[in-house]
Design a protein around this motif. Sequence first.
Motif, PDB file in Angstrom:
ATOM      1  N   UNK A  29       0.832  -1.203   0.000  1.00  0.00           N
ATOM      2  CA  UNK A  29       0.000   0.000   0.000  1.00  0.00           C
ATOM      3  C   UNK A  29       0.865   1.251   0.000  1.00  0.00           C
ATOM      4  N   UNK A  30       1.988   1.211   0.716  1.00  0.00           N
ATOM      5  CA  UNK A  30       2.907   2.353   0.726  1.00  0.00           C
ATOM      6  C   UNK A  30       3.525   2.560  -0.654  1.00  0.00           C
ATOM      7  N   UNK A  31       3.822   1.462  -1.346  1.00  0.00           N
ATOM      8  CA  UNK A  31       4.347   1.564  -2.708  1.00  0.00           C
ATOM      9  C   UNK A  31       3.343   2.258  -3.621  1.00  0.00           C
ATOM     10  N   UNK A  32       2.075   1.873  -3.516  1.00  0.00           N
ATOM     11  CA  UNK A  32       1.032   2.502  -4.327  1.00  0.00           C
ATOM     12  C   UNK A  32       0.851   3.970  -3.949  1.00  0.00           C
ATOM     13  N   UNK A  33       0.894   4.271  -2.664  1.00  0.00           N
ATOM     14  CA  UNK A  33       0.752   5.657  -2.224  1.00  0.00           C
ATOM     15  C   UNK A  33       1.851   6.518  -2.822  1.00  0.00           C
ATOM     16  N   UNK A  34       3.077   5.991  -2.850  1.00  0.00           N
ATOM     17  CA  UNK A  34       4.192   6.739  -3.435  1.00  0.00           C
ATOM     18  C   UNK A  34       3.980   6.961  -4.925  1.00  0.00           C
ATOM     19  N   UNK A  35       3.475   5.930  -5.624  1.00  0.00           N
ATOM     20  CA  UNK A  35       3.206   6.068  -7.057  1.00  0.00           C
ATOM     21  C   UNK A  35       2.123   7.105  -7.317  1.00  0.00           C
ATOM     22  N   UNK A  36       1.109   7.112  -6.479  1.00  0.00           N
ATOM     23  CA  UNK A  36       0.050   8.120  -6.613  1.00  0.00           C
ATOM     24  C   UNK A  36       0.610   9.519  -6.374  1.00  0.00           C
ATOM     25  N   UNK A 189       8.500  -9.693 -18.428  1.00  0.00           N
ATOM     26  CA  UNK A 189       9.283  -9.245 -19.584  1.00  0.00           C
ATOM     27  C   UNK A 189       8.957 -10.070 -20.827  1.00  0.00           C
ATOM     28  N   UNK A 190       8.582 -11.335 -20.640  1.00  0.00           N
ATOM     29  CA  UNK A 190       8.277 -12.180 -21.800  1.00  0.00           C
ATOM     30  C   UNK A 190       7.057 -11.707 -22.559  1.00  0.00           C
ATOM     31  N   UNK A 191       6.248 -10.856 -21.954  1.00  0.00           N
ATOM     32  CA  UNK A 191       5.070 -10.305 -22.617  1.00  0.00           C
ATOM     33  C   UNK A 191       5.315  -8.882 -23.127  1.00  0.00           C
ATOM     34  N   UNK A 192       6.552  -8.439 -23.050  1.00  0.00           N
ATOM     35  CA  UNK A 192       6.878  -7.100 -23.516  1.00  0.00           C
ATOM     36  C   UNK A 192       6.452  -5.992 -22.577  1.00  0.00           C
ATOM     37  N   UNK A 193       6.137  -6.330 -21.327  1.00  0.00           N
ATOM     38  CA  UNK A 193       5.713  -5.329 -20.345  1.00  0.00           C
ATOM     39  C   UNK A 193       6.943  -4.613 -19.792  1.00  0.00           C
ATOM     40  N   UNK A 194       6.907  -3.293 -19.812  1.00  0.00           N
ATOM     41  CA  UNK A 194       8.049  -2.501 -19.363  1.00  0.00           C
ATOM     42  C   UNK A 194       7.965  -2.202 -17.858  1.00  0.00           C
ATOM     43  N   UNK A 195       9.104  -2.270 -17.170  1.00  0.00           N
ATOM     44  CA  UNK A 195       9.121  -1.866 -15.755  1.00  0.00           C
ATOM     45  C   UNK A 195       9.152  -0.350 -15.628  1.00  0.00           C
ATOM     46  N   UNK A 196       8.592   0.157 -14.542  1.00  0.00           N
ATOM     47  CA  UNK A 196       8.572   1.593 -14.278  1.00  0.00           C
ATOM     48  C   UNK A 196       8.889   1.811 -12.805  1.00  0.00           C
ATOM     49  N   UNK A 197       9.886   2.640 -12.532  1.00  0.00           N
ATOM     50  CA  UNK A 197      10.320   2.865 -11.164  1.00  0.00           C
ATOM     51  C   UNK A 197       9.377   3.798 -10.414  1.00  0.00           C
ATOM     52  N   UNK A 198       9.099   3.451  -9.169  1.00  0.00           N
ATOM     53  CA  UNK A 198       8.448   4.376  -8.247  1.00  0.00           C
ATOM     54  C   UNK A 198       9.561   5.226  -7.639  1.00  0.00           C
ATOM     55  N   UNK A 199       9.487   6.540  -7.738  1.00  0.00           N
ATOM     56  CA  UNK A 199      10.601   7.393  -7.292  1.00  0.00           C
ATOM     57  C   UNK A 199      10.989   7.167  -5.832  1.00  0.00           C
ATOM     58  N   UNK A 200      12.289   7.129  -5.597  1.00  0.00           N
ATOM     59  CA  UNK A 200      12.799   6.908  -4.240  1.00  0.00           C
ATOM     60  C   UNK A 200      12.282   7.949  -3.255  1.00  0.00           C
ATOM     61  N   UNK A 201      12.301   9.222  -3.672  1.00  0.00           N
ATOM     62  CA  UNK A 201      11.911  10.274  -2.729  1.00  0.00           C
ATOM     63  C   UNK A 201      10.443  10.181  -2.360  1.00  0.00           C
ATOM     64  N   UNK A 202       9.604   9.727  -3.307  1.00  0.00           N
ATOM     65  CA  UNK A 202       8.178   9.581  -3.011  1.00  0.00           C
ATOM     66  C   UNK A 202       7.952   8.454  -2.007  1.00  0.00           C
ATOM     67  N   UNK A 203       8.660   7.341  -2.168  1.00  0.00           N
ATOM     68  CA  UNK A 203       8.476   6.209  -1.255  1.00  0.00           C
ATOM     69  C   UNK A 203       9.012   6.546   0.130  1.00  0.00           C
ATOM     70  N   UNK A 204      10.171   7.183   0.190  1.00  0.00           N
ATOM     71  CA  UNK A 204      10.731   7.548   1.489  1.00  0.00           C
ATOM     72  C   UNK A 204       9.786   8.518   2.209  1.00  0.00           C
ATOM     73  N   UNK A 205       9.151   9.428   1.456  1.00  0.00           N
ATOM     74  CA  UNK A 205       8.220  10.379   2.071  1.00  0.00           C
ATOM     75  C   UNK A 205       7.014   9.649   2.659  1.00  0.00           C
ATOM     76  N   UNK A 206       6.545   8.608   1.995  1.00  0.00           N
ATOM     77  CA  UNK A 206       5.412   7.846   2.518  1.00  0.00           C
ATOM     78  C   UNK A 206       5.824   7.107   3.794  1.00  0.00           C
ATOM     79  N   UNK A 207       7.019   6.533   3.816  1.00  0.00           N
ATOM     80  CA  UNK A 207       7.497   5.851   5.025  1.00  0.00           C
ATOM     81  C   UNK A 207       7.605   6.826   6.194  1.00  0.00           C
ATOM     82  N   UNK A 208       8.064   8.035   5.916  1.00  0.00           N
ATOM     83  CA  UNK A 208       8.145   9.051   6.964  1.00  0.00           C
ATOM     84  C   UNK A 208       6.759   9.407   7.475  1.00  0.00           C
TER      85      UNK A 208
END
Length: 458
Positions: A29-36, A189-208
């Motif tokens: 949930x924290x990962x999603x919050x950071x992405x949002x 990756x076998x389906x051609x799906x690309x990875x996308x990073x959740x920004x470090x600063x956004x995730x750290x802010x959610x943890x804080x």
Amino acid sequence: MAPAPEAAPAPVPDGRPVQIFQVSTLYGAATLAAALDAGQFGPREDFRRLLLLSHHTEIPETALRLEDMTGYGRIARRFDGTLDWNETIHPYHPAAWAPRPEEAPLWQRVLRTAWDLGPAPVELVVESIQVNPAKALAGAFPESALHVYADGLMSYGPTRSDLAQSVACRIRRVLHLDLVPGLRPLLLAEYGVEPELVPDNAFRAVLTEIARDAADDPDLARVVAARPTALLLGQYLAALALLSPEEEEELHLRMLRGATAAGHRSVVFKPHPSAPAGYSRALHEEAERTGVRLTVLDGPLLAETFYERSGLKLVVGCFSTAMLTAAVYYGIPVARVGTADVLARLTPFENSNRIPLTVVDHLVTDLEGDGTPAVPGAAPDSLTPLVRAVGYCMRHKIHPGLREEAARFLAAHRAEPGTAHHFTEERLAELALSDRPAPGRPGAPARLRRTLSRARRD
């Protein structure tokens, strides 16, 4: 700690597209919050966002609920309403139930009515798309776009099982944390799906933000007052049948002995939320015997919450994601215990825990060895080829393009101490990547000899 607000009912349909975010852990949930927060799902006003909670433990009714975790309320405020998957499909278990394909239209009508979705377009944001409940949701909404998020080290490994093409073609991306900077996920990756990073600063802010909710938590205050310099992470590997309860208890004792030998005199143990209470008893006895102050940090708290409040000098685990979180987001040195032992007995070879074990074993210092605990930093040049070779051996049929790369890697590094234990002779022989024949075979086939000869020439 402020009480989490009660789950609000889904709002009345207002015509906007609906985004449904399925979560089962606070870390996810924290990962999603950071992405949002980073805008990776578009402006909030353009969508109705619903948080769908699912509890997957064997007996969900007796387990700690996500809603009871410290910090959940802050994350829930980012959504327009919350839904309960267990309640929706009761009495079925979330890990076992999925609609039959011919029932999908009926179930979509049921869910749209139960969740007040109306006729609005629906996007699904799910974890572990290859299993339920993500698989069930994808089946019930066969026209919906899918976004997959990964909240741990498994994203660096291959997809656990094959997906129906009707599901795979709808996956837009894999959102993941940069837990090993420089290492690219193999997931989907076998389906051609690309990875996308959740920004470090956004995730750290959610943890804080989550840690702020724990400011008045008496359990956390008690542990902080002990001024521990080392944290031991329990994973409850017995529940995954990777160790027996007795072996896991001994693993925790090894962690404590290693921390003690490294000079730590105040240590905190963070048990897995699902672990039985008796798991810390042997630790207390060992601490008393060696004169170490041991404090247990249980209750509804993420380990990351403690990172915010302490002056830790060491985090110890087997292959927990929280080890890499400590290193990447807090700069805390980490060390591993027992990783090679678990890796040696892991079956079958395609077990999805293999890549997390491989990554931690290669990156993180062995607390019982000669090295000094450290912050691993970016992935070394040796890690990517190792992970890709292991990934190929795990699921060779979905990654045939990795065969030559794996053969070259094995020809050059197979005998090295840091590589040999990541592969089994049986698996390599089965894939014609070893000079030794597989059990029951008279000798190395011609295809094997050609592959190894070509790899050595390259």
